[in-house]
Scaffold this motif. Structure first.
Motif, PDB file in Angstrom:
ATOM      1  N   ALA A   1      21.095  43.035 -59.972  1.00  0.00           N
ATOM      2  CA  ALA A   1      22.037  41.907 -59.983  1.00  0.00           C
ATOM      3  C   ALA A   1      22.485  41.570 -58.558  1.00  0.00           C
ATOM      4  CB  ALA A   1      23.242  42.236 -60.855  1.00  0.00           C
ATOM      5  N   GLN A   2      22.729  42.603 -57.742  1.00  0.00           N
ATOM      6  CA  GLN A   2      23.123  42.367 -56.351  1.00  0.00           C
ATOM      7  C   GLN A   2      22.022  41.656 -55.581  1.00  0.00           C
ATOM      8  OE1 GLN A   2      24.060  46.259 -54.831  1.00  0.00           O
ATOM      9  NE2 GLN A   2      25.884  46.500 -56.122  1.00  0.00           N
ATOM     10  N   LEU A   3      20.763  41.966 -55.922  1.00  0.00           N
ATOM     11  CA  LEU A   3      19.615  41.382 -55.226  1.00  0.00           C
ATOM     12  C   LEU A   3      19.135  40.088 -55.865  1.00  0.00           C
ATOM     13  CD1 LEU A   3      17.555  44.685 -54.823  1.00  0.00           C
ATOM     14  CD2 LEU A   3      18.878  43.530 -53.039  1.00  0.00           C
ATOM     15  N   ASP A   4      19.736  39.715 -57.004  1.00  0.00           N
ATOM     16  CA  ASP A   4      19.261  38.595 -57.810  1.00  0.00           C
ATOM     17  C   ASP A   4      17.792  38.795 -58.205  1.00  0.00           C
ATOM     18  OD1 ASP A   4      19.589  36.209 -59.216  1.00  0.00           O
ATOM     19  OD2 ASP A   4      18.878  34.976 -57.545  1.00  0.00           O
ATOM     20  N   TYR A   5      17.458  40.027 -58.512  1.00  0.00           N
ATOM     21  CA  TYR A   5      16.109  40.398 -58.941  1.00  0.00           C
ATOM     22  C   TYR A   5      16.078  40.323 -60.461  1.00  0.00           C
ATOM     23  CZ  TYR A   5      12.101  43.575 -59.713  1.00  0.00           C
ATOM     24  OH  TYR A   5      10.917  44.146 -60.127  1.00  0.00           O
ATOM     25  N   GLN A   6      15.676  39.169 -60.971  1.00  0.00           N
ATOM     26  CA  GLN A   6      15.771  38.895 -62.404  1.00  0.00           C
ATOM     27  C   GLN A   6      14.889  39.822 -63.244  1.00  0.00           C
ATOM     28  OE1 GLN A   6      18.012  36.322 -63.692  1.00  0.00           O
ATOM     29  NE2 GLN A   6      18.683  36.864 -61.626  1.00  0.00           N
ATOM     30  N   HIS A   7      13.719  40.141 -62.742  1.00  0.00           N
ATOM     31  CA  HIS A   7      12.861  41.063 -63.483  1.00  0.00           C
ATOM     32  C   HIS A   7      13.548  42.413 -63.665  1.00  0.00           C
ATOM     33  CE1 HIS A   7       8.804  38.964 -63.371  1.00  0.00           C
ATOM     34  NE2 HIS A   7       8.801  39.573 -64.537  1.00  0.00           N
ATOM     35  N   GLY A   8      14.191  42.887 -62.618  1.00  0.00           N
ATOM     36  CA  GLY A   8      14.875  44.176 -62.694  1.00  0.00           C
ATOM     37  C   GLY A   8      15.999  44.166 -63.706  1.00  0.00           C
ATOM     38  N   ILE A   9      16.739  43.064 -63.750  1.00  0.00           N
ATOM     39  CA  ILE A   9      17.823  42.938 -64.725  1.00  0.00           C
ATOM     40  C   ILE A   9      17.253  42.988 -66.145  1.00  0.00           C
ATOM     41  CG2 ILE A   9      19.612  41.407 -65.640  1.00  0.00           C
ATOM     42  CD1 ILE A   9      19.912  40.302 -62.760  1.00  0.00           C
ATOM     43  N   ALA A  10      16.182  42.211 -66.361  1.00  0.00           N
ATOM     44  CA  ALA A  10      15.590  42.144 -67.695  1.00  0.00           C
ATOM     45  C   ALA A  10      15.012  43.493 -68.122  1.00  0.00           C
ATOM     46  CB  ALA A  10      14.499  41.072 -67.724  1.00  0.00           C
ATOM     47  N   LEU A  11      14.378  44.206 -67.190  1.00  0.00           N
ATOM     48  CA  LEU A  11      13.815  45.517 -67.515  1.00  0.00           C
ATOM     49  C   LEU A  11      14.913  46.513 -67.887  1.00  0.00           C
ATOM     50  CD1 LEU A  11      11.124  45.728 -64.692  1.00  0.00           C
ATOM     51  CD2 LEU A  11      10.681  45.527 -67.151  1.00  0.00           C
ATOM     52  N   ALA A  12      16.027  46.448 -67.158  1.00  0.00           N
ATOM     53  CA  ALA A  12      17.157  47.331 -67.471  1.00  0.00           C
ATOM     54  C   ALA A  12      17.734  47.014 -68.851  1.00  0.00           C
ATOM     55  CB  ALA A  12      18.237  47.200 -66.405  1.00  0.00           C
ATOM     56  N   LEU A  13      17.862  45.735 -69.151  1.00  0.00           N
ATOM     57  CA  LEU A  13      18.372  45.327 -70.462  1.00  0.00           C
ATOM     58  C   LEU A  13      17.467  45.823 -71.581  1.00  0.00           C
ATOM     59  CD1 LEU A  13      19.407  41.651 -69.611  1.00  0.00           C
ATOM     60  CD2 LEU A  13      20.972  43.448 -70.375  1.00  0.00           C
ATOM     61  N   ASN A  14      16.158  45.785 -71.341  1.00  0.00           N
ATOM     62  CA  ASN A  14      15.213  46.224 -72.356  1.00  0.00           C
ATOM     63  C   ASN A  14      15.363  47.712 -72.650  1.00  0.00           C
ATOM     64  OD1 ASN A  14      12.884  45.460 -74.080  1.00  0.00           O
ATOM     65  ND2 ASN A  14      11.791  46.936 -72.800  1.00  0.00           N
ATOM     66  N   VAL A  15      15.527  48.517 -71.600  1.00  0.00           N
ATOM     67  CA  VAL A  15      15.732  49.952 -71.812  1.00  0.00           C
ATOM     68  C   VAL A  15      17.052  50.201 -72.544  1.00  0.00           C
ATOM     69  CG1 VAL A  15      16.118  52.173 -70.682  1.00  0.00           C
ATOM     70  CG2 VAL A  15      14.344  50.642 -69.835  1.00  0.00           C
ATOM     71  N   GLN A  16      18.109  49.491 -72.141  1.00  0.00           N
ATOM     72  CA  GLN A  16      19.399  49.653 -72.808  1.00  0.00           C
ATOM     73  C   GLN A  16      19.297  49.268 -74.282  1.00  0.00           C
ATOM     74  OE1 GLN A  16      21.319  47.209 -69.732  1.00  0.00           O
ATOM     75  NE2 GLN A  16      22.809  48.851 -69.420  1.00  0.00           N
ATOM     76  N   ALA A  17      18.487  48.257 -74.573  1.00  0.00           N
ATOM     77  CA  ALA A  17      18.293  47.834 -75.957  1.00  0.00           C
ATOM     78  C   ALA A  17      17.575  48.903 -76.766  1.00  0.00           C
ATOM     79  CB  ALA A  17      17.495  46.529 -75.996  1.00  0.00           C
ATOM     80  N   MET A  18      16.532  49.508 -76.185  1.00  0.00           N
ATOM     81  CA  MET A  18      15.779  50.542 -76.900  1.00  0.00           C
ATOM     82  C   MET A  18      16.658  51.748 -77.208  1.00  0.00           C
ATOM     83  SD  MET A  18      11.926  50.438 -75.219  1.00  0.00           S
ATOM     84  CE  MET A  18      12.447  50.824 -73.537  1.00  0.00           C
TER      85      MET A  18
END
Length: 209
Positions: A72-89
């Motif tokens: 989020a600090q880097l505005d790295y959208q892929h990283g945000i989405a990947l983190a959300l996916n792990v949190q979802a699992m």
């Protein structure tokens, strides 16, 4: 390099080895030790996925949260989405289906905006899992079939095999055995094409069922 070969460790059954390498590397420090923040964000995403794969939810959650914050600090959208996916699992495995669905929906929106078809397919497949946990078998079959159709043209034999294996399993459960056999045989072909031992074992075991 460790982040880049995460999928190799995952599909070849070396998840713990990958976790060990990434844990050691992440412990070396961040930008103050010469590691570019974006490289660390990618490593955190890879580590969180592998830790989830070996069932270490506490470590997976910690790395996902760190990766989410840094991305989020880097505005790295892929990283945000990947983190959300792990949190979802993790949420799904802990029976927090509503929370999991919220995380998945956020991740799906980001992957869609990035045009990342492969990861869109992965999230859609996970939403199919949620439908299964909710005993919505028709919805589950629809999701899995949609994902299988989406990933075939991407040339990802591992993901195609996994989605077809999931579809075959639920078809077996609802008694559509002829279609289940057809789907599982196709899953096995893709698994052998990829050389992924985990997927080959899944397809074979589900065919025997």
């Amino acid at each position: 390099l460790a982040a880049a070969i995460r999928q190799f460790w995952d599909v070849r059954g070396y998840r713990q080895e990958g976790c060990d390498w990434l844990q050691a590397l992440l412990a070396l420090g961040g930008a103050e030790q010469g590691c570019a923040p974006l490289v660390r964000a990618r490593a955190l995403a890879a580590a969180a996925n592998l830790a989830y794969g070996v069932g270490d939810y506490e470590q997976a959650s910690r790395w996902a949260e760190q990766g989410h914050m840094l991305s989020a600090q880097l505005d790295y959208q892929h990283g945000i989405a990947l983190a959300l996916n792990v949190q979802a699992m993790i949420a799904a495995d802990k029976d927090d289906l509503d929370g999991a669905e919220t995380f998945y929906d956020e991740a799906l929106s980001l992957f869609r905006s990035l045009g990342d078809g492969r990861r869109m397919a992965g999230v859609l497949g996970n939403l199919g899992n949620i439908a299964y946990f909710q005993r919505d078998f028709k919805g589950t079959i629809g999701r899995y079939a949609e994902v299988a159709a989406l990933v075939r043209p991407l040339g990802d034999a591992v993901m195609t095999s996994q989605m077809l294996s999931n579809l075959g399993s639920i078809l077996t459960e609802v008694g559509d055995l002829d279609r289940a056999v057809e789907v599982l045989e196709e899953s096995l072909l893709y698994a052998r094409e990829s050389g992924a031992g985990v997927q080959t074992a899944n397809a074979l075991s589900r065919s025997e069922e």
